[in-house]
Structure formats: structure tokens, C-alpha cells
Design a protein around this motif. Structure first.
Motif, PDB file in Angstrom:
ATOM      1  N   MET A 196       6.590  14.418   7.659  1.00 13.89           N
ATOM      2  CA  MET A 196       5.993  15.632   7.164  1.00 13.89           C
ATOM      3  C   MET A 196       6.112  15.395   5.358  1.00 13.89           C
ATOM      4  O   MET A 196       7.284  15.224   5.105  1.00 13.89           O
ATOM      5  N   GLY A 197       5.065  15.275   4.730  1.00 12.62           N
ATOM      6  CA  GLY A 197       5.116  15.129   3.233  1.00 12.62           C
ATOM      7  C   GLY A 197       5.417  13.962   2.944  1.00 12.62           C
ATOM      8  O   GLY A 197       5.303  13.922   1.413  1.00 12.62           O
ATOM      9  N   GLU A 198       5.627  13.066   3.449  1.00 15.86           N
ATOM     10  CA  GLU A 198       6.025  11.549   3.261  1.00 15.86           C
ATOM     11  C   GLU A 198       5.125  10.713   2.462  1.00 15.86           C
ATOM     12  O   GLU A 198       4.027  10.755   2.913  1.00 15.86           O
ATOM     13  N   HIS A 199       5.566  10.256   1.345  1.00 20.41           N
ATOM     14  CA  HIS A 199       4.817   8.906   0.849  1.00 20.41           C
ATOM     15  C   HIS A 199       5.625   7.679   1.035  1.00 20.41           C
ATOM     16  O   HIS A 199       6.760   8.045   0.648  1.00 20.41           O
ATOM     17  N   ARG A 200       4.935   6.684   1.638  1.00 26.92           N
ATOM     18  CA  ARG A 200       5.692   5.673   1.537  1.00 26.92           C
ATOM     19  C   ARG A 200       4.991   4.096   1.398  1.00 26.92           C
ATOM     20  O   ARG A 200       3.853   4.063   1.615  1.00 26.92           O
TER      21      ARG A 200
ATOM     22  N   LEU B 278       1.001  -1.147  -0.045  1.00 23.52           N
ATOM     23  CA  LEU B 278      -0.076  -0.121   0.066  1.00 23.52           C
ATOM     24  C   LEU B 278       0.767   1.173  -0.094  1.00 23.52           C
ATOM     25  O   LEU B 278       1.855   1.194   0.716  1.00 23.52           O
ATOM     26  N   LEU B 279       0.479   2.188  -0.805  1.00 24.54           N
ATOM     27  CA  LEU B 279       1.198   3.246  -0.892  1.00 24.54           C
ATOM     28  C   LEU B 279       0.519   4.653  -0.083  1.00 24.54           C
ATOM     29  O   LEU B 279      -0.692   4.878  -0.425  1.00 24.54           O
ATOM     30  N   LEU B 280       1.122   4.924   1.125  1.00 30.64           N
ATOM     31  CA  LEU B 280       0.512   5.793   1.859  1.00 30.64           C
ATOM     32  C   LEU B 280       1.237   7.371   1.707  1.00 30.64           C
ATOM     33  O   LEU B 280       2.195   7.510   1.255  1.00 30.64           O
TER      34      LEU B 280
END
Length: 816
Positions: free
Chosen positions: A721-725, A693-695
Motif C-alpha cells: 500500500m502506497g509503495e513506490h519501488r 523502472l520506478l513503479l
């Protein structure tokens, strides 16, 4: 003699007037503290000046003297207890200070004393949509404490009164003598009983099947418009007549911003608001504003609708522009096993995208994808729309049985017997009382053929001169892509002198224009039905229509046809009708003799009959199936941006369940603070899976998150902050019914702004989801492809819904 001056229409002394002038000057230059001093000095001399107390409150609020601002507004409420304005501004003040509970109380006061205060109602909507601590239950509690009464309109009180009256009349009727002289009284009482039966809300246990009409788009339409157009008229007339159907449980529902529930629309309010809507186009009419705000407040505070199990949810209008619509439908399908039946009026944005703005086409395609994934069967308005439905379904990969599509022709009588008939002399206000004219009723946009009409009129002017060419009266509001229409008028003064454009007319005014025109035209390039054709025939007026799409169905043998898009052919047909009065009279006589429009009761009955036929002939109308994911593919949970369709186009939106989601955007989808659920169908012969899953997080705050997986331990983490993981886990073969269920919840939420219904509103949002990828755990090739695409930023190459180009002959030859 004592001299006075005026301030806001109120007499004041010269000294007070000077102070107010000085305050206004200071305010205009941004000196709010100085302005406050002058306003305070003015009310010290004359404490009765309501408007100055209001200005003093504004000045104190802008200079951040919040306690003094509150005192000034409260003083204004004492001077005018029935005014909503000071309560509205108290609410604004409390919002600025962060006291959302007091803000909600102030807004409710404003609505209570001034039901026409649209700003206060809008603020209550925002309070429910944001993380303000203001809930529906708390609003109800405040209302009970503060006002000691229930402001939520329901039909229960009406139902009780009606049933009591019915019982009393029945007793009277039973004791009436059966003599001839009593026949009139018997008939009168019987008619009253019949009317009472129709007024009474349906008993929960009545009827074999419950029909629930979804009026969400109609209620939404009233938020920015008043006079109903074609599709709105269809809904109003059909629902109103369905309410009178015997042995049927009929309800009206909708959903609104700020309430994550289906809500029941009180029948009494539905009748009131729809009757008011056709009286005029004046949106600032106090009676209209008050009724609309009353309805909105009722819906804000209403209990959630409990669908009868197995009910049929029928949408007679449009829903392509309603965010999260199918999320709400899925929730009702899962909880109550409802069957969704849409009335599809056309496929205009797919068939003729060149006549639609880009955003509309994108949203409509999203809706089209969803409608085939959720509908049990379909209602359409013409054979032409049925053909389009089957074509679009086939492209999208859905095998729709033609017998699951019922054609409901909209050949009903749009005239209203109760409409007051204006005298012909009323045409003078448009300069039409002394000259013949041709009528063209339609929204002014490129698809409707206005350019064709203008060019045809130019052709007629060249042939016969301006004086002999009849006036063309175009009635309709401005739509999209209509620049070319107005350019024609700007480029030719002679054409402009023969064209009149009118908008926002009442039913009475439109009826007046129909009754007195020579004939009508409708050169639309594409339609789902063609309501203005039916309307013209109902008034006994000949109509010249384009030979395209459904228009020959609407006009039948009574209309005259010209090739679609041909100004010359249209000019020829108009020429015949204008300059050959015998021919025109013959056409008019044929309409008067042979045209028989249906009643709206007939249309409503057909809708009911078709639904019952579908129910009884297909008892196994399927419950909503859990959508299956594609193994080895990425499923983006994003808004559609395509402007055309192809086989396999879709969206991971379909896997969202529950109501814990905001709507998808181009990047992905935010969850609500309570968390969003995913329900993913898996192959029956599946092996253990690897799930990714891409959060996505907000830019200015860290966000802890938790992923609950049915049958497995939860997974916790924190986004910077601002991260996608990417988050991953192994999913073994479980006794899960072939369904993977997850719930994503964030530990931090923010107020964000999103566009809905053409306005920007605030919503409380939490951790976002961009999409997910599934593959078999031991499929190392698929895992390598995924890891490579994720690291290179090319994950869209693995999109489950992307377009795949078919190889050309040249490519086949090259490969060989």
C-alpha cells in the motif's frame, strides 16, 4: 364548495397538502424516514401525484430503503412515460447499490425518452470511463433489446438515399428533350444533382488522399460553450467547405472521455450542431441541448474510426488542453501510418506568458513539445506565426524546414449571407440607437489590450469631455487576468458611463453592431492573426489596430496602426477617426473599393492545395519515428510544470504507446487496467543495458504487477500500500530493430478522480509509472550515480530533460 390547494402547480386537497408540507419539513431537517412516511401517506390519498412519487423515491433512497425507492421511481415512470427524470434517478439509485448494469440501462432509458437530458448523457460517459462493467457493446445490445432500433446516427442512411435520388434524377435527365423550352428544367435538375453530390458522404474509394479533420477540441468546446469564437469559427468554415471538395475523401473525427478510440463524427450531425451554435449563446435552448446530447450519445456508441492508411490527420483548431492527445495521435500513426498536420494559430503562452495563467502555459508547453515530435508538416495563419514557430522549434532542438510550413492567411469573409439582418432599432436594447459608438470585439483578457483601450478613452475624456467622446462597446466573454480592466471601470464613473460591455451575442446581433458602428479598434498586444480586424474590414468598417505581431498582416493597407501598448497613440488615432469625418469616409471608401476578402471555399482549397503540394514535393514525408532514450539518464513520465522552454526540454510521455494509459500527472502516470505499453528507441551501436523502472501503487491496497519485455521472460511482483519501488533487469543486445518494448499491467485497479476539461471525472486506474533509467550494464560509474541519486531522493539531477545552465565568464575565470 370543495377547496383545493396547489403543490408544484398541481391541485391537491387540503389534507394531501398538509401531508406534503409535513414531509418537506422533515426532509429539510434531515429526517428522511419521517419524510418518506408523509410522502407515502400523500400518494396513498392521491396516487396521481407524479412529483410526490419522485420525492418519495428520494426520501427512501436517502434513508437507504432502496427497494422502496425503486418502486416509487418506477411508479413515476408509469405516470409520465416520456419523462427522463425518474429514469435518471433510477440510474443514480442503482449506482448506489452497485448495480452498474441496471444503472446503465436506466440512463439509456432517460436519454431515449428525453434527448435533452444532459445529466443522463453525462452519466453514460462516466459509465464507460469507470470499471462499471458497462461497455459500448453492452449499451448497443441493451438498446437493440429494449427499443428495437439503432440510436447511433451515421451518414450511411443519408448516403444511400442521396445516391438513389441521384440515380433517379440522372435517368430523368437522360430522357429530357434538348429543346430550348426545356432548358430551365435541365438547369434545375443539374443544380439538384450538384447539391446531392455535395450532400452525399464520400465513397471510401474516392480521392487520391484522405483528409481526416480532427474536431476533438470543437466538440469539447461545445460541452461548456455554444457561440464559436475565432478559432472555432475557422474550423467550422474550413471543414464545412472542405466537405464539398471533389475527388477527395473527407471525414471528421474526434475522441471523447470514456472512449479510447478515434471516433467518426457524422457529417449530418456536424452540420446541424455547427449551424445551431451560431444562432445564439443560449446553452439551455432545448433544441441545442437535444442536438448536443444526440451527438454525444452517437459518439459514445459509435464504432471506432478506421483511418485509411496514409491519411492526413488535420487539426485546424487547438489541442493543447486535450489530455493524452498525442498518445492518440501515436496510436493512429503506428496502426495506419497517418501523417499529422496541425494548424498552429499562435505561440501566445510561450511568447507572452505574462498574459496567461500558469496552468495554461504549462499545458501549452507540453503541447508544443509534442507537436514538433509528431507533425509531418505545419499550417500557420501568418508569417508572424511562422517566424515564432521556427524560433520555438530551434530552442527545442528541432530543425524545421521553412518549406514544411504553409501559411494559410485567415483573410476570409466571416459574414454569413444567410444571417438575418436585424433592424437598427434593435440597438435600443443596449441603449445604442441614438449615439455613435466604437466597437471592440475580443475576449476580455489582459493580452487583448483592454487596459490600453480604457486608458485611451480616459485620455479622450480629458481632452474632449465625456459627452463628445464616443461610446466604446466591448463585445466578448470574460477571459483570464482581466482584473485591471474592471478596476479601471470601477475607479472612474465617467469612464464607466462611456463603456458598454456585452457578451454571448448571436451572429445576428454581432452583425448589427458591426454594421452600425463608426469604426472598430483592436489594440491587442500579441496575436497569431487577428480575426476581428478581418471581420471589421468585411463589414466595410475602418479599424485601428496595434502595430504588433501579425496584426499588420491582417490589416494590411486598410487598417490604421498605433504603437502597441501606447494609450496616447491609440487615443490620437481614435481622435483623428472620430473628429475628422472626411478622413473616416476616405478610409471607409478605400475598404469598399479595394478590400476583397477570400471565400471560405478559397481557404479550404488552399489548405487542400498546400497539403497536396507537401505530399507531392516531399513523397518521403517521414512516418513517426520511435523516440530514442538517453543512455545514462532518467526519463520522468510526468506532466510538464515548467512555464518557459529551454533546449532539450521534454517528457518521458513520448515513450508511452497504445491506449492503456491515463494522462501524466506531476508525480507520474497511472496505467489503465489493460496495461500500458512503452516503446523506447535505443542507440544503433548499443551494448547490453541495465534498465530501471520506478513503479507507484495506490495508498489503500496492495497491487500485484507484471512487466512483459519483448524477447525476455516476464517479471512479476507486488507493491504494498502506497509503495513506490524500483524494478530492474538486464537487457542484452537482441535482434529488436533497436527498440525496447515493454508492457506494464497491474492486478488491482481502483476508481480515481482526475480533472479533465475543467470537470472532475472518475476513471479506472492501475499500477503507476514514475519514470525509467537506462545505462550500459558495464558502466559502473553510471550505475553508482543512479543508485546514489535513487537512495538520496535526487533522481531529478539525472533528468534527461532538465535545463543545463551555460557557464558564465566569471565561472570560467574561477575554474581557470
Amino acid at each position: 364548495m370543495f377547496k383545493t390547494k396547489k403543490s408544484a402547480g398541481v391541485s391537491v386537497t387540503p389534507a394531501v397538502h398538509r401531508l406534503i408540507q409535513q414531509a418537506n419539513a422533515a426532509r429539510a431537517s434531515g429526517g428522511w424516514s419521517v419524510a418518506a412516511e408523509y410522502f407515502a401517506a400523500a400518494v396513498a390519498r392521491d396516487p396521481s401525484l407524479y412529483h410526490v412519487w419522485m420525492q418519495l423515491g428520494h426520501a427512501h433512497k436517502e434513508s437507504k430503503s432502496y427497494q422502496k425507492a425503486e418502486q416509487a421511481y418506477l411508479k413515476a415512470t408509469e405516470l409520465r412515460p416520456t419523462a427522463g427524470e425518474p429514469y435518471l434517478h433510477l440510474g443514480h439509485l442503482y449506482k448506489v447499490t452497485g448495480d452498474y448494469v441496471k444503472a446503465g440501462r436506466a440512463y439509456m432509458h432517460a436519454v431515449k425518452v428525453d434527448p435533452a437530458n444532459a445529466d443522463a448523457v453525462a452519466e453514460l460517459h462516466r459509465q464507460l470511463g469507470a470499471s462499471s462493467g458497462m461497455t459500448r457493446d453492452r449499451m448497443l445490445q441493451f438498446l437493440e433489446q429494449e427499443f428495437g432500433e439503432d440510436v447511433v446516427d451515421t451518414d450511411e442512411g443519408l448516403g444511400r438515399s442521396v445516391r438513389q435520388a441521384k440515380e433517379s434524377l440522372s435517368k430523368i435527365l437522360a430522357h429530357l428533350p434538348g429543346k430550348a423550352e426545356e432548358a430551365r428544367l435541365l438547369r434545375s435538375a443539374s443544380m439538384m444533382l450538384e447539391n446531392i453530390d455535395r450532400m452525399a458522404p464520400a465513397d471510401e474509394n474516392e480521392g487520391e488522399v484522405a483528409l481526416i479533420f480532427d474536431a476533438s477540441d470543437l466538440i469539447g468546446y461545445y460541452s461548456h460553450a455554444r457561440l464559436p469564437t475565432g478559432i472555432q469559427r475557422v474550423q467550422i468554415e474550413a471543414i464545412t467547405n472542405a466537405l464539398n471538395a471533389p475527388n477527395r475523401q473527407v471525414k471528421i473525427c474526434c475522441f471523447i472521455d470514456g472512449r479510447e478510440d478515434w471516433l467518426e463524427v457524422p457529417i449530418s450531425q456536424f452540420r446541424a450542431i455547427t449551424e445551431l451554435s451560431v444562432r445564439s449563446g443560449a446553452r439551455d435552448d432545448p433544441e441545442w441541448v437535444s442536438a448536443l446530447n444526440r451527438l454525444h450519445l452517437t459518439l459514445v456508441l459509435a464504432d471506432p474510426l478506421e483511418f485509411p492508411d496514409g491519411a492526413y490527420l488535420i487539426n485546424l483548431g487547438t489541442s493543447w488542453w486535450l489530455h493524452n492527445y498525442f498518445l492518440f495521435v501515436r496510436a493512429a500513426q503506428e496502426k495506419h501510418r497517418i501523417k499529422y498536420i496541425p494548424f498552429i494559430h499562435d505561440f501566445i503562452p510561450i511568447v507572452t506568458p505574462q498574459h496567461c495563467v500558469k496552468g495554461l502555459t504549462q499545458d501549452f508547453i507540453s503541447w508544443a513539445i509534442g507537436v514538433f515530435e509528431h507533425a509531418a508538416c505545419y499550417l500557420v495563419n501568418s508569417q508572424a506565426t511562422k517566424r515564432d514557430l521556427l524560433k520555438v522549434a530551434a530552442i527545442l532542438g528541432h530543425d524545421v524546414d521553412p518549406d514544411d510550413i504553409a501559411v494559410i492567411r485567415l483573410d476570409a469573409d466571416f459574414r454569413k449571407p444567410e444571417t438575418r439582418q436585424l433592424a437598427r432599432g434593435e440597438l435600443a436594447k443596449w441603449g445604442l440607437d441614438n449615439e455613435p459608438y466604437v466597437l471592440f470585439v475580443s475576449t476580455i483578457e489582459s493580452r487583448k489590450g483592454h487596459v490600453v483601450a480604457m486608458d485611451a478613452w480616459l485620455e479622450l475624456i480629458q481632452r474632449h469631455g465625456g459627452r463628445k467622446t464616443p461610446r466604446l462597446v466591448c463585445v466578448g466573454k470574460n477571459g483570464w487576468l482581466n482584473d485591471a480592466v474592471f478596476q479601471r471601470l470601477e475607479q472612474s464613473d465617467e469612464l464607466a458611463s462611456r463603456v458598454t460591455i456585452l457578451s454571448y451575442l448571436s451572429d445576428e446581433e454581432l452583425s448589427l453592431l458591426y454594421r452600425n458602428c463608426q469604426f472598430t479598434i483592436y489594440p491587442s498586444l500579441y496575436e497569431g492573426w487577428g480575426l476581428p480586424i478581418t471581420e471589421s474590414l468585411c463589414y466595410g468598417k475602418p479599424v485601428i489596430a496595434a502595430r504588433s505581431s501579425s496584426l499588420p498582416e491582417a490589416g494590411g493597407e486598410f487598417a490604421v496602426y498605433a504603437e502597441a501598448g501606447s494609450p496616447v497613440q491609440l487615443a490620437n488615432a481614435v481622435e483623428n477617426m472620430v473628429f475628422d469625418p472626411v478622413y473616416r469616409a476616405e478610409r471607409q471608401l478605400k475598404i469598399a473599393t479595394d478590400f476583397q476578402p477570400r471565400t471560405w471555399s478559397d481557404v479550404a482549397q488552399q489548405i487542400d492545395d498546400e497539403i497536396m503540394s507537401l505530399v507531392h514535393s516531399r513523397p518521403a514525408l517521414a512516418d513517426h519515428a520511435i523516440p530514442k532514450a538517453k543512455i545514462g539518464a532518467y526519463h520522468p513520465v510526468t506532466r510538464n510544470v515548467a512555464t518557459r522552454i529551454w533546449p532539450g526540454i521534454g517528457s518521458g510521455e513520448i515513450f508511452r504507446t497504445g491506449l492503456g494509459w491515463l494522462w501524466p500527472d506531476t508525480w507520474g502516470c497511472w496505467t489503465r487496467p489493460e496495461g500500458g505499453e512503452l516503446t523506447i528507441g535505443l542507440p544503433s551501436d548499443r551494448k547490453p543495458l541495465r534498465v530501471y523502472l520506478l513503479l507507484q501503487n495506490f495508498p489503500n491496497h496492495t497491487c500485484p504487477w507484471r512487466l512483459r519485455i519483448k524477447g525476455l521472460p516476464s517479471i512479476d511482483g507486488e507493491l504494498q500500500m502506497g509503495e513506490h519501488r524500483w524494478v530492474s533487469f538486464d537487457y542484452p543486445v537482441l535482434d529488436d530493430g533497436g527498440t525496447l518494448r515493454m508492457k506494464l499491467r497491474g492486478g488491482w485497479s481502483e476508481i480515481i478522480k482526475m480533472s479533465t476539461g475543467g470537470t472532475i471525472k472518475e476513471y479506472s486506474a492501475s499500477v503507476g509509472l514514475k519514470g525509467f533509467f537506462l545505462c550500459e550494464a558495464d558502466d559502473h560509474v553510471a550505475r553508482t550515480k543512479f543508485l546514489e541519486a535513487a537512495s538520496l531522493g535526487t533522481i531529478s539531477d539525472l533528468d534527461a530533460f532538465r535545463e543545463h545552465l551555460e557557464p558564465t565568464q566569471d565561472e570560467d575565470d574561477w575554474n581557470n
